[in-house]
Design a protein around this motif. Structure first.
Motif, short mmCIF file in Angstrom:
data_model
loop_
_atom_site.label_atom_id
_atom_site.label_comp_id
_atom_site.label_asym_id
_atom_site.label_seq_id
_atom_site.Cartn_x
_atom_site.Cartn_y
_atom_site.Cartn_z
N THR A 173 -2.83 -1.29 -5.52
CA THR A 173 -1.40 -1.20 -5.25
C THR A 173 -1.08 0.08 -4.49
O THR A 173 -1.87 1.02 -4.46
CB THR A 173 -0.57 -1.20 -6.56
N ALA A 174 0.10 0.06 -3.88
CA ALA A 174 0.64 1.27 -3.24
C ALA A 174 2.15 1.10 -3.18
O ALA A 174 2.66 -0.02 -3.06
CB ALA A 174 0.07 1.46 -1.84
N ARG A 175 2.87 2.23 -3.28
CA ARG A 175 4.33 2.18 -3.27
C ARG A 175 4.87 3.03 -2.11
O ARG A 175 4.24 3.98 -1.67
CB ARG A 175 4.91 2.69 -4.58
N ALA A 176 6.07 2.63 -1.67
CA ALA A 176 6.75 3.39 -0.62
C ALA A 176 8.25 3.20 -0.77
O ALA A 176 8.72 2.20 -1.33
CB ALA A 176 6.30 2.92 0.76
N THR A 177 9.00 4.17 -0.28
CA THR A 177 10.46 4.16 -0.40
C THR A 177 11.08 4.27 0.98
O THR A 177 10.61 5.04 1.83
CB THR A 177 10.93 5.33 -1.28
N ALA A 178 12.14 3.49 1.20
CA ALA A 178 12.84 3.53 2.49
C ALA A 178 14.27 3.03 2.31
O ALA A 178 14.65 2.54 1.23
CB ALA A 178 12.11 2.68 3.52
N GLY A 179 15.05 3.14 3.38
CA GLY A 179 16.46 2.78 3.32
C GLY A 179 16.74 1.29 3.38
O GLY A 179 17.88 0.87 3.16
N PHE A 188 15.29 1.76 -1.45
CA PHE A 188 14.41 0.80 -2.12
C PHE A 188 13.00 1.38 -2.27
O PHE A 188 12.46 1.98 -1.34
CB PHE A 188 14.33 -0.50 -1.33
N THR A 189 12.41 1.15 -3.44
CA THR A 189 10.99 1.45 -3.64
C THR A 189 10.27 0.12 -3.83
O THR A 189 10.62 -0.66 -4.72
CB THR A 189 10.77 2.35 -4.87
N ILE A 190 9.31 -0.13 -2.97
CA ILE A 190 8.57 -1.39 -2.97
C ILE A 190 7.11 -1.13 -3.32
O ILE A 190 6.51 -0.16 -2.84
CB ILE A 190 8.65 -2.08 -1.59
N GLU A 191 6.56 -2.02 -4.14
CA GLU A 191 5.13 -1.94 -4.46
C GLU A 191 4.41 -3.09 -3.79
O GLU A 191 4.79 -4.26 -3.94
CB GLU A 191 4.91 -2.02 -5.97
N ALA A 192 3.39 -2.77 -2.98
CA ALA A 192 2.50 -3.77 -2.39
C ALA A 192 1.29 -3.92 -3.30
O ALA A 192 0.72 -2.92 -3.74
CB ALA A 192 2.07 -3.35 -1.00
N ARG A 193 0.91 -5.17 -3.58
CA ARG A 193 -0.20 -5.40 -4.51
C ARG A 193 -1.12 -6.48 -3.97
O ARG A 193 -0.67 -7.52 -3.49
CB ARG A 193 0.33 -5.81 -5.88
N LEU A 194 -2.44 -6.23 -4.09
CA LEU A 194 -3.45 -7.23 -3.75
C LEU A 194 -3.87 -7.97 -5.01
O LEU A 194 -3.72 -7.45 -6.13
CB LEU A 194 -4.67 -6.56 -3.11
N ARG A 196 12.70 -4.03 4.28
CA ARG A 196 11.67 -4.29 5.28
C ARG A 196 10.87 -3.03 5.59
O ARG A 196 9.63 -3.07 5.65
CB ARG A 196 12.29 -4.85 6.56
N GLN A 197 11.56 -1.93 5.81
CA GLN A 197 10.87 -0.68 6.09
C GLN A 197 10.02 -0.24 4.91
O GLN A 197 8.90 0.27 5.08
CB GLN A 197 11.88 0.40 6.45
N ALA A 198 10.54 -0.44 3.71
CA ALA A 198 9.77 -0.05 2.52
C ALA A 198 8.52 -0.91 2.36
O ALA A 198 7.45 -0.42 1.98
CB ALA A 198 10.65 -0.16 1.27
N GLU A 199 8.64 -2.21 2.65
CA GLU A 199 7.47 -3.09 2.57
C GLU A 199 6.42 -2.71 3.60
O GLU A 199 5.22 -2.68 3.29
CB GLU A 199 7.91 -4.55 2.79
N GLN A 200 6.86 -2.41 4.83
CA GLN A 200 5.91 -1.99 5.87
C GLN A 200 5.22 -0.68 5.47
O GLN A 200 4.00 -0.53 5.64
CB GLN A 200 6.64 -1.80 7.21
N ALA A 201 5.98 0.24 4.93
CA ALA A 201 5.40 1.53 4.54
C ALA A 201 4.43 1.35 3.37
O ALA A 201 3.39 2.01 3.32
CB ALA A 201 6.52 2.50 4.16
N ALA A 202 4.78 0.46 2.43
CA ALA A 202 3.89 0.22 1.30
C ALA A 202 2.59 -0.45 1.77
O ALA A 202 1.49 -0.11 1.31
CB ALA A 202 4.57 -0.66 0.27
#
Length: 225
Positions: free
Chosen positions: A201-207, A190-196, A210-216
């Motif tokens: 914004t910032a993006r992160a990828t994880a398996g 999953f690639t998740i984008e966190a946005r204010l 939840r992990q992707a959201e935390q990393a983003a």
């Protein structure tokens, strides 16, 4: 000046014996008890809030020399807010020493969070004025030590930290959007984008999500510094 048992007990908990007992008496005097010749604690509260802020800012910088502003800000807010001041006030018996008008006494003023928080800030100012900054700093660090340790532990949750950072600035909580999913069904990525709300914004990828959201969230906090 005659010192009540409650004031003496509070001095003992603070670890400071006042040269000017009137300062401590004023620090625990609520506006409902003010009158001619008897000042309340509102001006001391104003000063104590600033002293506490400086001590906490220095303490957080010293405890985590690698933390970004995005991490430090929510920790700071958690340590200086009224709820935290009231929590410390309860542990040292500030409520027992409060001087309240009859209406406040009848309505449980000694247990009210707002009154305890205000009084704790006023007590900090009283210690500062009576003993100087170093004495006030030592007292604050001793009383807040468990809270400093716990707030740093809590800050490891990047999503919580980012949300507190945003709320501390009057912003809505950050949003998290799945922008891409790849890989087989049994092992998705999953690639998740966190946005204010302000557009960062910032993006992160994880398996997993939840992990992707935390990393983003962590990546966005890093950019905010």
């Amino acid at each position: 000046m005659k010192v009540s048992a409650e004031i003496k007990a509070l001095e003992d908990k603070l670890g400071h014996t006042f040269r000017d007992k009137a300062l401590l008496r004023r620090a625990v005097t609520h506006a409902s008890m003010s009158g001619p010749g008897r000042e309340d604690n509102q001006r001391l509260e104003f000063l104590g809030d600033r002293v506490l802020g400086l001590v906490m800012a220095e303490a957080l910088l010293a405890h985590d020399r690698n933390a970004s502003e995005g991490l430090l800000a929510p920790r700071f807010n958690a340590l200086v807010r009224k709820e935290t001041c009231a929590e410390v006030a309860r542990t040292i018996g500030v409520g027992d020493a409060l001087k309240l008008g009859r209406s406040e006494q009848m309505s449980g003023g000694r247990r009210k969070q707002a009154l305890l928080g205000d009084a704790m800030e006023a007590v900090i100012a009283a210690v500062y004025l009576d003993g100087g900054f170093d004495v006030a700093q030592d007292m604050i660090l001793r009383l807040w030590a468990p809270l400093i340790a716990s707030v740093e532990e809590d800050a490891k949750d990047a999503k919580t930290t980012l949300q507190e950072w945003a709320q501390g600035r009057g912003m809505t909580p950050p949003s998290y959007t799945e922008v891409e999913r790849s890989g087989p069904d049994h092992a998705p990525v999953f690639t998740i984008e966190a946005r204010l709300a302000t557009g960062e914004t910032a993006r992160a990828t994880a398996g997993n999500k939840r992990q992707a959201e935390q990393a983003a969230a962590r990546a966005l906090l890093d950019t905010l510094s």
